[in-house]
Scaffold this active site. Structure first.
Site, PDB file in Angstrom:
ATOM      1  N   GLY A  12       0.779  -1.237   0.000  1.00  0.00           N
ATOM      2  CA  GLY A  12       0.000   0.000   0.000  1.00  0.00           C
ATOM      3  C   GLY A  12       0.805   1.279   0.000  1.00  0.00           C
ATOM      4  N   SER A  13       2.074   1.227  -0.468  1.00  0.00           N
ATOM      5  CA  SER A  13       2.849   2.482  -0.440  1.00  0.00           C
ATOM      6  C   SER A  13       2.309   3.497  -1.443  1.00  0.00           C
ATOM      7  CB  SER A  13       4.340   2.220  -0.664  1.00  0.00           C
ATOM      8  OG  SER A  13       4.603   1.895  -1.997  1.00  0.00           O
ATOM      9  N   MET A  90      -3.701  -6.908  -7.212  1.00  0.00           N
ATOM     10  CA  MET A  90      -3.166  -8.047  -7.960  1.00  0.00           C
ATOM     11  C   MET A  90      -4.283  -8.893  -8.579  1.00  0.00           C
ATOM     12  SD  MET A  90      -0.106  -7.318  -7.578  1.00  0.00           S
ATOM     13  CE  MET A  90       0.824  -8.707  -8.178  1.00  0.00           C
ATOM     14  N   ARG A  91      -5.239  -8.226  -9.191  1.00  0.00           N
ATOM     15  CA  ARG A  91      -6.341  -8.917  -9.860  1.00  0.00           C
ATOM     16  C   ARG A  91      -6.560  -8.237 -11.199  1.00  0.00           C
ATOM     17  NH1 ARG A  91      -9.285 -13.183  -8.212  1.00  0.00           N
ATOM     18  NH2 ARG A  91     -11.260 -12.194  -8.758  1.00  0.00           N
ATOM     19  N   LEU A  93      -9.031  -6.955 -13.850  1.00  0.00           N
ATOM     20  CA  LEU A  93     -10.455  -6.587 -13.800  1.00  0.00           C
ATOM     21  C   LEU A  93     -11.188  -7.246 -14.972  1.00  0.00           C
ATOM     22  CD1 LEU A  93     -10.393  -2.756 -12.982  1.00  0.00           C
ATOM     23  CD2 LEU A  93     -10.172  -4.706 -11.439  1.00  0.00           C
ATOM     24  N   ASN A 107      -4.215   2.712 -13.315  1.00  0.00           N
ATOM     25  CA  ASN A 107      -3.328   1.695 -12.751  1.00  0.00           C
ATOM     26  C   ASN A 107      -1.899   2.231 -12.799  1.00  0.00           C
ATOM     27  OD1 ASN A 107      -2.477  -0.890 -11.775  1.00  0.00           O
ATOM     28  ND2 ASN A 107      -1.775  -1.382 -13.853  1.00  0.00           N
ATOM     29  N   HIS A 109       2.110   0.907 -13.052  1.00  0.00           N
ATOM     30  CA  HIS A 109       2.898  -0.273 -13.409  1.00  0.00           C
ATOM     31  C   HIS A 109       4.382   0.095 -13.342  1.00  0.00           C
ATOM     32  CE1 HIS A 109       3.681  -4.146 -15.155  1.00  0.00           C
ATOM     33  NE2 HIS A 109       4.553  -3.564 -15.944  1.00  0.00           N
ATOM     34  N   ASP A 145      -2.295  -4.142 -18.456  1.00  0.00           N
ATOM     35  CA  ASP A 145      -1.246  -3.111 -18.538  1.00  0.00           C
ATOM     36  C   ASP A 145      -1.219  -2.437 -19.912  1.00  0.00           C
ATOM     37  OD1 ASP A 145      -0.524  -3.798 -15.936  1.00  0.00           O
ATOM     38  OD2 ASP A 145       0.929  -5.281 -16.599  1.00  0.00           O
TER      39      ASP A 145
END
Ligand code: GRF
Length: 209
Positions: A12-13, A90-91, A93, A107, A109, A145
């Site tokens: 969660g950073s 880490m899913r 969608l 997102n 990456h 991505d």
């Protein structure tokens, strides 16, 4: 005021960086309405609770993707979320989820996309021997991505690096990039032309004589 929904699965950073940027006024008129994790043991959930934020765990294990996505979307809608920020979620969608928030899911990456999509992007880049890597904040579409790029930051790969030192310097840039990208998207002064984010022309102020 725009409501952000943060989805995470781990440390969660990036979520903390976004929360800090809101508190410091770097993302104006925004509020984290809900933090959702698909894993009960994600440290980011505990951090969110310590900060007094609304944090939910919606477990994904053993559930069909779309069933889980429907629960998550219901929670986002309950909290009147305007912009969804994936922050180490880490899913993948489902296409259905993506259609519920068109152009409103971001997102982050840890590579310069389209290089090194997927898992362990920093290690992939390091092992490939690139001299420059970095991070990308992009809109989420139905491919992994893949959506239109909002912000990228470069990070040089040093001779002295290993994959961990490189990942740590990329992470510093991620925290800066996510704030910039959220600001851009919330301000909304752009259009997506093909895949390209193009800033809208500012209307010129003309002084009539
Ligand atoms: C980050 O490297 C992000 O780019 C990737 O997952 C990691 C999440 O880190 N998608 P954190 O949970 O935000 O610290």
């Amino acid at each position: 005021m725009k409501n952000l929904g943060i989805l995470l699965s781990g440390r969660g950073s990036n979520f903390v960086a976004i929360a800090d940027s809101i508190a410091a006024g770097r993302i104006p008129n925004a509020h984290i309405a809900v933090v959702i994790s698909n894993r009960a043991d994600a440290p980011g959930v505990e951090t969110a609770r310590q900060r007094g934020l609304n944090a939910l765990v919606i477990p994904s294990k053993g559930k069909p993707r779309e069933e889980h996505d429907r629960e998550v979307v219901a929670a986002l809608l309950d909290n009147k979320v305007d912009l969804v920020c994936l922050a180490g979620y880490m899913r993948l969608l489902s296409p259905w989820f993506v259609r519920q928030f068109p152009g409103k899911i971001l997102n982050i990456h840890p590579s310069l996309l389209p290089a090194f999509p997927g898992l362990e992007a920093q290690q992939q880049a390091f092992a490939y021997g690139v001299k420059v890597s970095g991070c990308t904040v992009h809109l989420v579409d139905e491919e992994l991505d893949h959506g239109a790029i909002i912000v990228q930051k470069t990070v040089p790969v040093l001779d002295s690096d290993d994959e961990h030192t490189l990942a740590a310097r990329i992470l510093e840039q991620e925290h800066i990039a996510y704030t910039e990208a959220i600001r851009i998207v919330l301000e909304g002064n752009f259009e997506i032309a093909g895949r390209r984010l193009v800033k809208s022309q500012k209307s010129e102020v003309r002084i009539q004589k």
